[in-house]
Design an enzyme around this catalytic site. Structure first.
Site, short mmCIF file in Angstrom:
data_model
loop_
_atom_site.label_atom_id
_atom_site.label_comp_id
_atom_site.label_asym_id
_atom_site.label_seq_id
_atom_site.Cartn_x
_atom_site.Cartn_y
_atom_site.Cartn_z
N CYS A 130 0.81 -1.23 0.00
CA CYS A 130 0.00 0.00 0.00
C CYS A 130 0.85 1.28 0.00
O CYS A 130 0.55 2.24 -0.72
CB CYS A 130 -0.94 0.00 1.20
SG CYS A 130 -0.21 -0.64 2.71
N HIS A 243 -3.06 6.28 4.62
CA HIS A 243 -1.62 6.36 4.89
C HIS A 243 -1.08 7.71 4.40
O HIS A 243 -1.45 8.18 3.32
CB HIS A 243 -0.85 5.27 4.13
CG HIS A 243 -1.05 3.88 4.65
ND1 HIS A 243 -1.77 3.58 5.79
CD2 HIS A 243 -0.58 2.69 4.18
CE1 HIS A 243 -1.74 2.26 5.99
NE2 HIS A 243 -1.03 1.70 5.02
N1 NAP Z 1 -5.15 -3.59 4.90
C1 NAP Z 1 -4.44 -3.00 3.94
O1 NAP Z 1 -4.38 -1.75 3.83
C2 NAP Z 1 -3.69 -3.84 2.95
C3 NAP Z 1 -3.09 -3.19 1.88
C4 NAP Z 1 -2.41 -3.94 0.93
C5 NAP Z 1 -2.36 -5.31 1.07
N2 NAP Z 1 -2.96 -5.93 2.12
C6 NAP Z 1 -2.87 -7.38 2.20
O2 NAP Z 1 -4.16 -7.95 2.07
C7 NAP Z 1 -4.25 -9.14 2.86
C8 NAP Z 1 -5.45 -9.05 3.79
O3 NAP Z 1 -5.39 -7.91 4.57
P1 NAP Z 1 -6.62 -7.37 5.42
O4 NAP Z 1 -6.17 -6.06 5.93
O5 NAP Z 1 -7.90 -7.47 4.67
O6 NAP Z 1 -6.65 -8.45 6.64
P2 NAP Z 1 -7.87 -8.90 7.57
O7 NAP Z 1 -8.85 -7.80 7.79
O8 NAP Z 1 -7.22 -9.52 8.77
O9 NAP Z 1 -8.60 -10.05 6.71
C9 NAP Z 1 -7.97 -11.26 6.40
C10 NAP Z 1 -8.87 -12.07 5.49
O10 NAP Z 1 -8.17 -13.22 5.04
C11 NAP Z 1 -8.92 -14.38 5.37
N3 NAP Z 1 -7.99 -15.48 5.66
C12 NAP Z 1 -6.96 -15.48 6.53
N4 NAP Z 1 -6.33 -16.68 6.50
C13 NAP Z 1 -6.98 -17.44 5.59
C14 NAP Z 1 -6.83 -18.77 5.13
N5 NAP Z 1 -5.87 -19.58 5.59
N6 NAP Z 1 -7.69 -19.22 4.19
C15 NAP Z 1 -8.67 -18.42 3.72
N7 NAP Z 1 -8.88 -17.15 4.12
C16 NAP Z 1 -8.05 -16.67 5.06
C17 NAP Z 1 -9.73 -13.98 6.58
O11 NAP Z 1 -10.84 -14.85 6.73
P3 NAP Z 1 -11.60 -15.05 8.15
O12 NAP Z 1 -12.42 -13.81 8.37
O13 NAP Z 1 -12.40 -16.26 7.94
O14 NAP Z 1 -10.51 -15.20 9.19
C18 NAP Z 1 -10.13 -12.58 6.16
O15 NAP Z 1 -11.17 -12.62 5.20
C19 NAP Z 1 -2.89 -9.28 3.56
O16 NAP Z 1 -2.09 -10.14 2.75
C20 NAP Z 1 -2.35 -7.89 3.55
O17 NAP Z 1 -0.95 -7.86 3.57
C21 NAP Z 1 -3.63 -5.21 3.05
#
Ligand code: NAP
Length: 336
Positions: A130, A243
């Site tokens: 990001c 950010h």
């Molecule tokens: N947040 C940001 O600004 C941002 C920016 C760029 C990239 N990212 C990337 O995007 C990804 C998710 O971030 P987030 O912020 O959305 O996190 P989050 O709110 O913690 O959500 C994680 C998601 O992944 C699912 N998940 C986790 N482990 C899994 C598994 N083994 N199998 C299937 N589903 C699984 C979770 O499902 P459950 O609800 O069932 O646990 C939930 O839907 C990460 O890789 C992060 O680095 C995030």
């Protein structure tokens, strides 16, 4: 009517997954069916897509049968394991994690900067970090103008960048600190309410963090220029979303603030907010739910021959993640 696609969102219940569902709908992405995938714990959860209820399913190796496009945002481990399975099932993957970004055979794309790299994908296309995305959108027109030599960046990153549990932790700690009660740090190593943590992702042997290393390496790959030197310090701040970055850029050729403003004001995806005398400059709260990158406080760096310092802000869940991923998918459709 053009072709419609079966689209899977992996991590559909998460902070980015939720933004992906909204943005696919807002941008009228041609979705024939949306398949929402997450862990077994979320299977059966009812989620919204275009005002309609869809039922979340557990991610399994069979999940990608008949799926055309999968937007992954479920962490690096999940992407490492399941993205190749999706690809082998004939699905194109746009991956938000860091798992595939530096793999030479995988394009790393910010459409305003290197949209054509989508064309050489082999089934997986990576979405950058990001903080990198919002920085390179601003760097690209400046690089074209005066060739960037060196960048020093300090970030002020919102808790939503860590996901929904981190948002909950900030909301839980804030009233406790105000009431003088003890707080428990679970997601972060220290209290985040009323604090700043110069620690995002793990520390490496050289004293930098992995997040800082991502900004260095990903910038070079997206800009297609290994000569750009980047020094990053990444800081988590108690901001819900958006950010911010203080960025100092050194150029090979002359580039004054007016030339930079001119180049930035016409660049797609950038909004110039640069009237500091009237208190107009980018701020995280104003970036919420916006897809653009905001830039202001553009001023000459008097310590070098040709350099500028800028302030850059974007919604990390949108342009920093979901919007960029959907734009990549749109570019993939265009190139088909
Ligand atoms: N947040 C940001 O600004 C941002 C920016 C760029 C990239 N990212 C990337 O995007 C990804 C998710 O971030 P987030 O912020 O959305 O996190 P989050 O709110 O913690 O959500 C994680 C998601 O992944 C699912 N998940 C986790 N482990 C899994 C598994 N083994 N199998 C299937 N589903 C699984 C979770 O499902 P459950 O609800 O069932 O646990 C939930 O839907 C990460 O890789 C992060 O680095 C995030």
């Amino acid at each position: 009517m053009g072709r419609e696609y079966r689209v899977a969102v992996v991590g559909a219940t998460g902070a980015v997954g939720r933004a992906m569902r909204s943005i696919l709908a807002e941008r009228s992405f041609p979705v024939k069916e949306l398949v929402a995938l997450a862990t077994a714990k979320s299977a059966g959860t009812k989620l919204d897509y275009r005002g309609q209820e869809i039922v979340c399913q557990e991610l399994t190796p069979e999940s990608f049968r008949g799926v055309d496009l999968a937007l992954f945002s479920a962490g690096g481990g999940t992407s490492l394991k399941f993205a190749p399975m999706a690809r082998d099932a004939g699905c194109v993957v746009v991956d938000n994690s860091s798992a595939w970004r530096m793999e030479p055979s995988v394009p790393l794309v910010v459409p305003e900067v290197n949209a054509n790299d989508v064309d050489w994908h082999g089934g997986i296309i990576a979405n950058p970090n990001c903080s990198t995305i919002q920085m390179v959108v601003v760097m690209k027109p400046l690089h074209d103008e005066a060739k960037i030599e060196r960048v020093v960046v300090s970030t002020y990153q919102a808790v939503s960048g860590t996901g929904h549990k981190a948002i909950a932790e900030l909301l839980e700690q804030t009233p406790k600190v105000l009431a003088g009660e003890p707080v428990q740090a679970v997601v972060y190593p220290h209290q985040i309410a009323f604090n700043c943590l110069p620690h995002i992702d793990m520390f490496l042997e050289d004293g930098y963090t992995k997040e800082e290393q991502k900004m260095v390496n990903e910038t070079k790959k997206i800009m297609g220029d290994q000569s750009i030197r980047v020094n990053a310090t990444c800081v988590r701040v108690p901001v819900w979303g958006g950010h911010s970055e203080s960025v100092t850029v050194e150029f090979v050729k002359p580039c004054d603030p007016d030339a930079a403003r001119k180049a930035l004001s016409t660049f797609p995806g950038v909004i110039l907010e640069d009237a500091p005398a009237s208190s107009v400059y980018p701020m995280p709260v104003r970036s919420w739910d916006k897809d653009e990158v905001f830039v202001g406080r553009i001023r000459r760096d008097p310590t070098v021959e040709s350099g500028l310092t800028l302030w850059i802000v974007a919604d990390n869940l949108r342009k920093g993640a979901a919007t960029n991923a959907v734009q990549i998918a749109e570019r993939w459709i265009e190139g088909k």
